[in-house]
Scaffold this motif. Structure first.
Motif, PDB file in Angstrom:
ATOM      1  N   ALA A 298      42.973  30.192  42.608  1.00 35.58           N
ATOM      2  CA  ALA A 298      43.886  31.336  42.572  1.00 35.58           C
ATOM      3  C   ALA A 298      44.894  31.266  43.715  1.00 35.58           C
ATOM      4  O   ALA A 298      44.570  30.817  44.824  1.00 35.58           O
ATOM      5  N   ASN A 299      46.117  31.697  43.457  1.00 40.79           N
ATOM      6  CA  ASN A 299      47.165  31.726  44.466  1.00 40.79           C
ATOM      7  C   ASN A 299      46.903  32.859  45.463  1.00 40.79           C
ATOM      8  O   ASN A 299      46.653  33.995  45.075  1.00 40.79           O
ATOM      9  N   LYS A 300      46.973  32.523  46.754  1.00 37.59           N
ATOM     10  CA  LYS A 300      46.634  33.498  47.796  1.00 37.59           C
ATOM     11  C   LYS A 300      47.579  34.698  47.804  1.00 37.59           C
ATOM     12  O   LYS A 300      47.152  35.838  48.031  1.00 37.59           O
ATOM     13  N   ARG A 301      48.846  34.465  47.555  1.00 32.25           N
ATOM     14  CA  ARG A 301      49.809  35.569  47.533  1.00 32.25           C
ATOM     15  C   ARG A 301      49.513  36.530  46.381  1.00 32.25           C
ATOM     16  O   ARG A 301      49.616  37.748  46.531  1.00 32.25           O
ATOM     17  N   TRP A 302      49.140  35.946  45.227  1.00 34.12           N
ATOM     18  CA  TRP A 302      48.808  36.786  44.076  1.00 34.12           C
ATOM     19  C   TRP A 302      47.535  37.596  44.326  1.00 34.12           C
ATOM     20  O   TRP A 302      47.460  38.779  43.976  1.00 34.12           O
ATOM     21  N   ILE A 303      46.555  36.945  44.936  1.00 36.07           N
ATOM     22  CA  ILE A 303      45.302  37.658  45.270  1.00 36.07           C
ATOM     23  C   ILE A 303      45.601  38.826  46.203  1.00 36.07           C
ATOM     24  O   ILE A 303      45.136  39.956  45.991  1.00 36.07           O
ATOM     25  N   THR A 304      46.398  38.538  47.237  1.00 38.36           N
ATOM     26  CA  THR A 304      46.751  39.586  48.203  1.00 38.36           C
ATOM     27  C   THR A 304      47.490  40.732  47.523  1.00 38.36           C
ATOM     28  O   THR A 304      47.168  41.910  47.750  1.00 38.36           O
ATOM     29  N   GLY A 305      48.465  40.392  46.697  1.00 38.23           N
ATOM     30  CA  GLY A 305      49.243  41.422  45.997  1.00 38.23           C
ATOM     31  C   GLY A 305      48.377  42.280  45.095  1.00 38.23           C
ATOM     32  O   GLY A 305      48.516  43.512  45.070  1.00 38.23           O
ATOM     33  N   ILE A 306      47.454  41.650  44.367  1.00 40.18           N
ATOM     34  CA  ILE A 306      46.578  42.390  43.453  1.00 40.18           C
ATOM     35  C   ILE A 306      45.651  43.332  44.229  1.00 40.18           C
ATOM     36  O   ILE A 306      45.493  44.506  43.865  1.00 40.18           O
ATOM     37  N   LEU A 307      45.047  42.826  45.304  1.00 36.18           N
ATOM     38  CA  LEU A 307      44.121  43.654  46.085  1.00 36.18           C
ATOM     39  C   LEU A 307      44.847  44.815  46.770  1.00 36.18           C
ATOM     40  O   LEU A 307      44.330  45.936  46.826  1.00 36.18           O
ATOM     41  N   VAL A 308      46.040  44.549  47.295  1.00 37.77           N
ATOM     42  CA  VAL A 308      46.813  45.623  47.936  1.00 37.77           C
ATOM     43  C   VAL A 308      47.207  46.681  46.910  1.00 37.77           C
ATOM     44  O   VAL A 308      47.124  47.892  47.176  1.00 37.77           O
ATOM     45  N   CYS A 309      47.605  46.245  45.710  1.00 41.55           N
ATOM     46  CA  CYS A 309      47.977  47.196  44.645  1.00 41.55           C
ATOM     47  C   CYS A 309      46.762  48.006  44.185  1.00 41.55           C
ATOM     48  O   CYS A 309      46.869  49.222  43.948  1.00 41.55           O
ATOM     49  N   LEU A 310      45.615  47.340  44.055  1.00 39.06           N
ATOM     50  CA  LEU A 310      44.388  48.057  43.670  1.00 39.06           C
ATOM     51  C   LEU A 310      44.008  49.081  44.738  1.00 39.06           C
ATOM     52  O   LEU A 310      43.621  50.212  44.418  1.00 39.06           O
ATOM     53  N   ALA A 311      44.127  48.669  46.009  1.00 36.68           N
ATOM     54  CA  ALA A 311      43.823  49.590  47.111  1.00 36.68           C
ATOM     55  C   ALA A 311      44.760  50.788  47.088  1.00 36.68           C
ATOM     56  O   ALA A 311      44.342  51.929  47.308  1.00 36.68           O
TER      57      ALA A 311
END
Length: 360
Positions: A298-311
């Motif tokens: 998984a792409n780290k930027r995408w993971i970060t974006g998804i987790l921040v949006c979920l938060a």
């Protein structure tokens, strides 16, 4: 070759992740739950945190600086690894997001009462995302800069030396304490944050000494800060006053009057924005690291974006400060379990693996 974290940066990273919004109301919690002279129990909680840090140092020594994810994945089946990682991701993401929401709501009440808190939370999360994608080394440099922005505020406590009454520190200890166990767990959660150094093993130079010593020093700085604030509040206010105040430290700072500055407490609250920013950044960074170990491609930027949006989405649910504090209470219980349980699990795994190698 990737740049390694210096122990000095690790020390300040630990401090900035521990000390935050809880400083505003910690004296009230100590009075409510621990009773008269409850500030003394901070030494006990700090000692417990040091014991936990010792367990982490054992993991670091036995694992020879290896990533905790590699240790777990090489020894446990995926059937166990998946729910374990999912739990870590959920708790760390939610804890970071709720700490940020608590600060934003507090900031709104005292500074911008007419501004919708979720607008400020959105800006907060954008800055956190920008820091997370830069990596832990850049996060540590930001934490170092923010540390110097915050630590000088302890000097403000000197304004209350004349108003400090030793008679308020009665000879009674822990009388009128209530709900000591649950309250103690809530107070201990103020020290949490050091456990995330488990994820820093690959980012420090294992050949150089001082990494774990830096974690101890960071915890000591947090303890000193909490003691200074709590002792000042216990000496300035009576016990009954402390138990009824929502934010004793903010009320305390409101007494300061300077000819060139009004409402210094608002400036104090604004400065602590950087501490809360580091907290949400570090916790979501830890969740991103765990997710990437779970899904390596998984792409780290995408993971970060998804987790921040979920938060950000979850932070819409609690809409009053009391609800946020309830979320943090239970998340703190889970984070405490992880702080002690994860190092113990790793020690057992490493002890079995090292024992097997010796037998072989």
């Amino acid at each position: 070759m990737k740049e390694k974290l210096h122990p000095f940066h690790v020390c300040l990273l630990v401090f900035m992740n521990q000390a935050g919004v809880v400083t505003f109301f910690l004296p009230r919690m100590l009075a409510q739950y621990m009773g008269y002279n409850g500030w003394i129990t901070l030494l006990l909680f700090s000692a417990i945190a040091c014991c936990n840090i010792f367990l982490i140092s054992v993991v670091y020594r036995l694992g020879k600086g290896r990533s905790v994810f590699k240790i777990i994945e090489q020894s446990l089946p995926k059937l166990v690894v998946f729910p374990l990682y999912s739990l870590l991701i959920a708790v760390w993401t939610l804890l970071g997001c709720m700490v940020a929401k608590q600060y934003i709501m507090l900031f709104q009440v005292f500074v911008f009462p007419t501004t919708p808190p979720m607008y400020m939370k959105l800006l907060f999360d954008i800055v956190a995302y920008s820091l997370i994608i830069k990596g832990i080394y850049n996060i540590s440099k930001a934490a170092t800069v923010f540390f110097w922005m915050v630590i000088w505020t302890l000097i403000l406590l000197l304004f209350f030396i004349r108003g400090f009454e030793w008679v308020n520190l009665t000879p009674f200890f822990f009388q009128e304490s209530t709900d000591v166990i649950a309250g103690g767990l809530s107070i201990f959660s103020a020290f949490l944050g050091y456990e995330l150094v488990l994820l820093l093993f690959p980012y420090v130079d294992s050949k150089k000494k001082g990494f774990m010593k830096a974690v101890y020093i960071g915890n000591f700085l947090t303890t000193f800060t909490y003691l200074a604030v709590s002792l000042t509040c216990f000496g300035f206010y009576s016990f009954k006053q402390l138990t009824k105040m929502k934010f004793p430290l903010i009320d305390l700072l409101a007494y300061i009057r300077l000819p060139f500055l009004e409402r210094i407490e608002n400036i104090f609250i604004a400065l602590y924005l950087v501490s809360s920013l580091i907290t949400i950044t570090i916790y979501i960074w830890a969740a991103v690291e765990t997710t990437q170990s779970l899904i390596p491609r998984a792409n780290k930027r995408w993971i970060t974006g998804i987790l921040v949006c979920l938060a950000f989405g979850v932070s819409w649910i609690p809409d009053v400060l009391s609800e946020v504090e309830l979320w943090l209470k239970y998340l703190g219980y889970m984070a405490t379990g992880i702080a002690f349980g994860l190092p113990l699990l790793l020690i057992v795994i490493l002890a079995i693996n090292n024992g097997g190698k010796k037998l072989a």
